[in-house]
Design a protein around this motif. Structure first.
Motif, PDB file in Angstrom:
ATOM      1  N   GLN A 136       0.818  -1.218   0.000  1.00 15.52           N
ATOM      2  CA  GLN A 136       0.000   0.000   0.000  1.00 15.52           C
ATOM      3  C   GLN A 136       0.850   1.265   0.000  1.00 15.52           C
ATOM      4  OE1 GLN A 136      -3.145  -0.193   2.962  1.00 15.52           O
ATOM      5  NE2 GLN A 136      -4.171  -1.828   1.841  1.00 15.52           N
ATOM      6  N   VAL A 137       2.004   1.229   0.670  1.00 13.58           N
ATOM      7  CA  VAL A 137       2.798   2.464   0.772  1.00 13.58           C
ATOM      8  C   VAL A 137       3.993   2.492  -0.173  1.00 13.58           C
ATOM      9  CG1 VAL A 137       2.147   2.825   3.180  1.00 13.58           C
ATOM     10  CG2 VAL A 137       4.290   1.625   2.650  1.00 13.58           C
ATOM     11  N   ASP A 138       4.260   1.378  -0.843  1.00  8.25           N
ATOM     12  CA  ASP A 138       5.491   1.333  -1.621  1.00  8.25           C
ATOM     13  C   ASP A 138       5.296   0.668  -2.984  1.00  8.25           C
ATOM     14  OD1 ASP A 138       8.090   1.288  -2.511  1.00  8.25           O
ATOM     15  OD2 ASP A 138       8.949   0.327  -0.756  1.00  8.25           O
ATOM     16  N   SER A 139       5.143  -0.669  -3.016  1.00  2.00           N
ATOM     17  CA  SER A 139       5.259  -1.362  -4.294  1.00  2.00           C
ATOM     18  C   SER A 139       4.107  -1.102  -5.265  1.00  2.00           C
ATOM     19  CB  SER A 139       5.432  -2.867  -4.072  1.00  2.00           C
ATOM     20  OG  SER A 139       4.337  -3.415  -3.401  1.00  2.00           O
ATOM     21  N   SER A 140       2.924  -0.730  -4.764  1.00  3.61           N
ATOM     22  CA  SER A 140       1.803  -0.527  -5.695  1.00  3.61           C
ATOM     23  C   SER A 140       1.871   0.838  -6.377  1.00  3.61           C
ATOM     24  CB  SER A 140       0.465  -0.673  -4.960  1.00  3.61           C
ATOM     25  OG  SER A 140       0.259   0.405  -4.076  1.00  3.61           O
ATOM     26  N   VAL A 141       2.752   1.705  -5.888  1.00  5.10           N
ATOM     27  CA  VAL A 141       2.872   3.057  -6.424  1.00  5.10           C
ATOM     28  C   VAL A 141       4.197   3.199  -7.159  1.00  5.10           C
ATOM     29  CG1 VAL A 141       2.982   5.507  -5.808  1.00  5.10           C
ATOM     30  CG2 VAL A 141       1.511   3.955  -4.508  1.00  5.10           C
ATOM     31  N   GLY A 142       4.175   3.654  -8.385  1.00  2.00           N
ATOM     32  CA  GLY A 142       5.441   3.962  -9.053  1.00  2.00           C
ATOM     33  C   GLY A 142       5.691   3.214 -10.333  1.00  2.00           C
ATOM     34  N   GLY A 143       4.965   2.103 -10.561  1.00  3.15           N
ATOM     35  CA  GLY A 143       5.039   1.468 -11.878  1.00  3.15           C
ATOM     36  C   GLY A 143       6.187   0.513 -12.107  1.00  3.15           C
ATOM     37  N   LYS A 144       6.969   0.223 -11.076  1.00  2.00           N
ATOM     38  CA  LYS A 144       8.019  -0.784 -11.273  1.00  2.00           C
ATOM     39  C   LYS A 144       7.388  -2.170 -11.113  1.00  2.00           C
ATOM     40  CE  LYS A 144      11.560   0.596  -8.554  1.00  2.00           C
ATOM     41  NZ  LYS A 144      12.944   0.452  -8.081  1.00  2.00           N
ATOM     42  N   THR A 145       7.574  -3.024 -12.126  1.00  4.19           N
ATOM     43  CA  THR A 145       7.030  -4.377 -12.065  1.00  4.19           C
ATOM     44  C   THR A 145       8.133  -5.351 -12.431  1.00  4.19           C
ATOM     45  OG1 THR A 145       6.454  -4.689 -14.395  1.00  4.19           O
ATOM     46  CG2 THR A 145       4.904  -3.409 -13.072  1.00  4.19           C
ATOM     47  N   GLY A 146       7.958  -6.621 -12.097  1.00  6.98           N
ATOM     48  CA  GLY A 146       8.967  -7.571 -12.533  1.00  6.98           C
ATOM     49  C   GLY A 146       9.038  -8.843 -11.716  1.00  6.98           C
ATOM     50  N   ILE A 147      10.005  -9.664 -12.111  1.00  6.82           N
ATOM     51  CA  ILE A 147      10.238 -10.946 -11.449  1.00  6.82           C
ATOM     52  C   ILE A 147      11.726 -11.077 -11.121  1.00  6.82           C
ATOM     53  CG2 ILE A 147       8.278 -12.105 -12.551  1.00  6.82           C
ATOM     54  CD1 ILE A 147      10.238 -13.307 -14.576  1.00  6.82           C
ATOM     55  N   ASN A 148      12.061 -12.132 -10.386  1.00 11.00           N
ATOM     56  CA  ASN A 148      13.452 -12.372 -10.000  1.00 11.00           C
ATOM     57  C   ASN A 148      14.151 -13.249 -11.035  1.00 11.00           C
ATOM     58  OD1 ASN A 148      12.912 -10.969  -7.601  1.00 11.00           O
ATOM     59  ND2 ASN A 148      12.084 -12.826  -6.660  1.00 11.00           N
ATOM     60  N   SER A 149      15.478 -13.249 -10.978  1.00  8.90           N
ATOM     61  CA  SER A 149      16.290 -14.096 -11.847  1.00  8.90           C
ATOM     62  C   SER A 149      17.280 -14.829 -10.964  1.00  8.90           C
ATOM     63  CB  SER A 149      17.023 -13.209 -12.865  1.00  8.90           C
ATOM     64  OG  SER A 149      18.290 -13.757 -13.175  1.00  8.90           O
ATOM     65  N   GLY A 150      17.862 -15.907 -11.485  1.00 10.13           N
ATOM     66  CA  GLY A 150      18.939 -16.570 -10.761  1.00 10.13           C
ATOM     67  C   GLY A 150      20.091 -15.605 -10.494  1.00 10.13           C
ATOM     68  N   HIS A 151      20.162 -14.522 -11.277  1.00 10.77           N
ATOM     69  CA  HIS A 151      21.231 -13.541 -11.114  1.00 10.77           C
ATOM     70  C   HIS A 151      20.921 -12.497 -10.065  1.00 10.77           C
ATOM     71  CE1 HIS A 151      23.701 -14.914 -14.480  1.00 10.77           C
ATOM     72  NE2 HIS A 151      22.546 -15.223 -15.051  1.00 10.77           N
TER      73      HIS A 151
END
Ligand code: NAD
Ligand code: ZN
Length: 367
Positions: A136-151
């Motif tokens: 609510q205060v961080d990840s839903s705001v700002g438009g950064k999306t994605g997944i993790n990698s082995g790296h």
């Protein structure tokens, strides 16, 4: 009554609505903005058990067709094959480009569903219904999306802004207390960055923020306002957005040093310890008063967060290994590092010439 924070991004501007009972009104909010829209609702098992039925009912009441998909909870879900599942689900439900992907969940679901929304049909509408305090205060705001990698974490993704964020503050009542506290560390962060009055307000009102009601809405709205301003000033993260990393250089290093084992440390706990370390290090560099560091530590400790490296169970690797994480794979381990430091509560700044050997000696003394 709900509060609305506007994220000002020209044509892509959007509202964050924060309030009590919003899930029950989500269908009406969405249908009013986009009549005739259909959605895929992406969620995880924990959130589905508590909140999926009410969201789907509210959408149905407003005449919005919804196809739900329930995934396994946890960071591991931010991976390629789950992304493929989400994309196939959206396409299988025959949604068009103007239809919406709705993320009902914490940051894991928001990041994954947002990424899918950003790439299916070259970008669909995206609605965030964040259910953790962190989301609510961080990840839903700002438009950064994605997944993790082995790296590494969050290495594959896109910027894709939501067109609406509905933060129902009541859903936090079912969030495990440890997750609530971890999200609270990010709330306090906005005070420590550049809002000393907000930090003082949190010191006085944190109990009401934890128990719910108007103070919780107020705290989340202030945090969203702070993040919205930073995002509007620096949408693609080239400069000022770096201040949001207060406490995160040390915090990420501690997460990495504990192998991202959430039984030992969750992200917000690493940030809590990291913010205290950033204030203590600033005091050691004669930039800030040690009283400010003590004040930060006292507050985070009173809400139940860890504040010292020794609070982490199971011990930490040697300081030179910690330093490789602090320096984030950079070749220079003892050279100049970039850190968010502070001149006092709410007076953080980007320091890009921090001597690595000073950091090393500081961590050695602190462990
Ligand atoms: P999460 O999504 O794993 O949620 C934490 C736990 O709480 C999960 O088990 C979830 O099932 C449960 N949960 C969530 N809401 C609940 C509710 N209302 N009731 C009961 N249980 C509930 O983790 P998170 O802390 O929300 O988010 C962490 C993720 O966010 C990380 O992957 C991180 O990389 C990402 N993140 C992204 C950004 C961004 O800008 N995109 C910013 C910060 C963090
Ligand atoms: Zn964080």
């Amino acid at each position: 009554s709900p509060r609305t924070v506007r994220v000002d991004l020209g044509e892509r501007s959007y509202d964050i609505v924060i309030g009590s009972g919003l899930i029950a009104r989500a269908g009406a909010e969405i249908a009013a903005r986009r009549p005739g829209i259909r959605c895929a609702v992406i969620t995880d098992r924990n959130v589905a058990a508590a909140h999926l039925d009410s969201l789907v009912a509210s959408l149905a009441d407003a005449g919005v067709e919804a196809a739900p998909l329930v995934l396994e909870p946890g960071e591991k879900t931010k991976r390629f094959d789950e992304l493929v599942r989400v994309c196939d689900h959206v396409l299988g439900a025959r949604l068009e480009r103007g239809d919406a992907v709705v993320a009902l969940g914490g940051g894991v679901i928001g990041d994954l569903a947002g990424f899918a929304a950003g790439i299916v049909r070259r970008g669909m509408r995206f609605v965030q219904v964040p259910t953790s305090l962190l989301a609510q205060v961080d990840s839903s705001v700002g438009g950064k999306t994605g997944i993790n990698s082995g790296h590494g974490k969050n290495l594959i993704g896109v910027f894709h802004q939501p067109e609406l964020v509905l933060a129902d503050t009541d859903v936090l009542d079912t969030l495990p207390i440890r997750e609530f506290r971890a999200g609270y560390a990010e709330v306090a962060k906005y005070g420590l960055i550049d809002r000393p009055g907000f930090f003082a307000w949190l010191e006085a009102n944190w109990r009401e923020v934890f128990s719910g009601g108007p103070a919780r809405i107020e705290a989340i709205a202030t945090a969203c306002q702070a993040k919205a301003e930073v995002v509007a000033a620096d949408e693609r993260e080239s400069g000022a957005r770096a201040l949001l990393n207060l406490g995160h250089t040390f915090g990420h290093a501690l997460e990495a040093a504990t192998n991202y084992d959430s039984a030992r440390l969750v992200h917000g706990e690493g940030v809590a310890i990291g913010m205290v370390l950033a204030h203590e290090f600033s005091a050691r560099m004669n930039l800030a008063s040690p009283d400010d560091a003590a004040r930060v530590a006292h507050h985070l400790r009173e809400v139940g967060l860890p504040t010292r490296m020794s609070d982490i169970e199971g011990g930490l690797p040697p300081t030179d290994i910690l330093m490789t994480h602090v320096a984030q794979d950079k070749k220079v381990r003892r050279g100049a590092l970039t850190f968010i430091l502070t001149r006092g509560i709410g007076q953080s700044f980007i320091a890009d010439d921090v001597p690595g050997d000073e950091v090393f000696r500081f961590l050695e003394d602190k462990r």
